[in-house]
Scaffold this active site. Sequence first.
Site, PDB file in Angstrom:
ATOM      1  N   PHE A  94      20.013 -28.577  -1.869  1.00  0.00           N
ATOM      2  CA  PHE A  94      21.005 -27.505  -1.859  1.00  0.00           C
ATOM      3  C   PHE A  94      20.731 -26.583  -3.057  1.00  0.00           C
ATOM      4  CE2 PHE A  94      25.193 -25.586  -2.473  1.00  0.00           C
ATOM      5  CZ  PHE A  94      25.484 -25.233  -1.173  1.00  0.00           C
ATOM      6  N   ARG A 126      24.579 -25.433  12.727  1.00  0.00           N
ATOM      7  CA  ARG A 126      24.826 -26.759  12.161  1.00  0.00           C
ATOM      8  C   ARG A 126      26.116 -27.335  12.745  1.00  0.00           C
ATOM      9  NH1 ARG A 126      25.587 -27.693   5.720  1.00  0.00           N
ATOM     10  NH2 ARG A 126      27.460 -26.495   6.121  1.00  0.00           N
ATOM     11  N   ASP A 169      22.380 -36.968  -4.891  1.00  0.00           N
ATOM     12  CA  ASP A 169      23.510 -36.131  -4.494  1.00  0.00           C
ATOM     13  C   ASP A 169      23.959 -36.614  -3.117  1.00  0.00           C
ATOM     14  OD1 ASP A 169      25.187 -34.151  -3.456  1.00  0.00           O
ATOM     15  OD2 ASP A 169      24.181 -32.534  -4.539  1.00  0.00           O
ATOM     16  N   TYR A 180      35.372 -32.612  -0.549  1.00  0.00           N
ATOM     17  CA  TYR A 180      36.006 -31.717   0.438  1.00  0.00           C
ATOM     18  C   TYR A 180      35.304 -31.711   1.792  1.00  0.00           C
ATOM     19  CZ  TYR A 180      32.553 -28.784  -1.980  1.00  0.00           C
ATOM     20  OH  TYR A 180      31.412 -28.315  -2.578  1.00  0.00           O
ATOM     21  N   LYS A 181      34.188 -32.432   1.911  1.00  0.00           N
ATOM     22  CA  LYS A 181      33.503 -32.468   3.209  1.00  0.00           C
ATOM     23  C   LYS A 181      34.018 -33.667   4.003  1.00  0.00           C
ATOM     24  CE  LYS A 181      29.291 -30.531   1.112  1.00  0.00           C
ATOM     25  NZ  LYS A 181      29.338 -29.143   1.543  1.00  0.00           N
TER      26      LYS A 181
HETATM   27  C1  LIG Z   1      24.254 -30.929  -1.643  1.00  0.00           C
HETATM   28  C2  LIG Z   1      25.204 -30.020  -2.357  1.00  0.00           C
HETATM   29  N1  LIG Z   1      25.114 -29.908  -3.685  1.00  0.00           N
HETATM   30  C3  LIG Z   1      25.944 -29.081  -4.363  1.00  0.00           C
HETATM   31  C4  LIG Z   1      26.909 -28.323  -3.721  1.00  0.00           C
HETATM   32  C5  LIG Z   1      27.792 -27.411  -4.525  1.00  0.00           C
HETATM   33  O1  LIG Z   1      29.066 -27.947  -4.635  1.00  0.00           O
HETATM   34  P1  LIG Z   1      30.244 -27.234  -5.449  1.00  0.00           P
HETATM   35  O2  LIG Z   1      30.465 -25.898  -4.823  1.00  0.00           O
HETATM   36  O3  LIG Z   1      31.415 -28.149  -5.252  1.00  0.00           O
HETATM   37  O4  LIG Z   1      29.852 -27.123  -6.875  1.00  0.00           O
HETATM   38  C6  LIG Z   1      27.037 -28.438  -2.327  1.00  0.00           C
HETATM   39  C7  LIG Z   1      28.052 -27.651  -1.616  1.00  0.00           C
HETATM   40  O5  LIG Z   1      28.161 -27.629  -0.433  1.00  0.00           O
HETATM   41  C8  LIG Z   1      26.151 -29.298  -1.624  1.00  0.00           C
HETATM   42  O6  LIG Z   1      26.213 -29.418  -0.295  1.00  0.00           O
END
Ligand SMILES: Cc1ncc(COP(=O)(O)O)c(C=O)c1O
Length: 398
Positions: A114, A357, A185, A210-211
């Site tokens: 990400f 998705r 992660d 939140y997911k």
């Molecule tokens: C794999 C991953 N890392 C980091 C993030 C970023 O998260 P945040 O906006 O809570 O900092 C996300 C957000 O969807 C994510 O899917």
Amino acid sequence: MSTDFAATKALFHLPKGVIYLDGNSLGPLPKSAPARMHEVMTAQWGELLIRGWNLAQWMEWPTRIGDRIGRLIGAEPGHVVMGDTLSIKVYQALASALQMNPNRRVILSDTGNFPSDLYMAQGLCATLGPEYRLKTVEPDAVEAAIDDSVAVVMITEVDYRTGRRHDMAALSAKAHEVGALIIWDLAHSAGALPVDVATGGADFAVGCSYKYLNSGPGGPAFIYVAPRHAEVAQPALSGWLGHDAPFAFDTDYRPGAGIERMRVGTPAVLQLAALDAALDAWDDVDMADLRAASLALTDRFIAGVEAQCPDLTLVTPRAHDRRGSQVSFRHPEGYAIMQALIANGVIGDFRAPDILRFGFTPLYIGVADVTAATLVLSRIMTTRAWDRPEFMRRARVT
Ligand SMILES: Cc1ncc(COP(=O)(O)O)c(C=O)c1O
């Protein structure tokens, strides 16, 4: 199967006429959350005022609730804490891990990670100096790229775009073999599939709530530090609530015991209340049942879409052990197709450049939803219902 998914579905508010295949991005509202938040607002904040920190134990919530998530990711009790957002927790884990491997300067990640994780690594390297660098390789090349130049491997277990899943135990073992640390992660894993950070060899793990964990927009993130590092890891973000004695108000920082040191500032009590309510849904869920149901749903969706929508190309691996709980298809007009789907009551999302998705969450999604969603998608593809100007206009959030 011992888990009653009809019972878990009844715990969520799902708007009428909507098939929600985006719980991998933002989970739906648990029916108990508004009342729980209302109680915390009125009976606790309203009546207790500042006394809530002690009388309602608000100060303990980040670790108490962290342990509830810890159970879902195979963490040892007392080694997970909630707070901040995932990007911040990624930064904390990275900074601590780099400090624990002081003779090396390379962070290794993959191009499927990400972007925020990569950006946080880039920002940290820029702060630490020009000798530090982030190296990214293709997801399939990660294992071979873990060598003795690498300080820290930073991997998102399930790819947010393709749903591809890395092998946690294998990559952790390889990292340790060459003297590197590994950060996992779990944004697309926690609540999506069985995870075992302890036997999987994670040095650090981070994720959002939140997911698949349904804490609501902006809900707090979590961080896990393996017990063997708990008293060693130095928190780069040395906020007062990670101090050994915050209310001593010392002018010098001294890290708190174990996972407490990964706290930064004042916890978001109201969001933690929503998360606490949301986690009740997991009390009677067997993670093996969840995985079996998720694979049955995703298999069915893949088969249905491939049979009825030949223009869509599957990008998610077919092998069960190589994927998470989402299915992605590629199409050059993916954005417009997704907007047409949403207009027809099937909510998924789009990830640039061309990915549709769909998240499958057995807690509230069943076989009938998969059948209905496949039919709507097939109708949209056959009639080209997506080919309208209003579906081409890009919104800020896709
Ligand atoms: C794999 C991953 N890392 C980091 C993030 C970023 O998260 P945040 O906006 O809570 O900092 C996300 C957000 O969807 C994510 O899917």
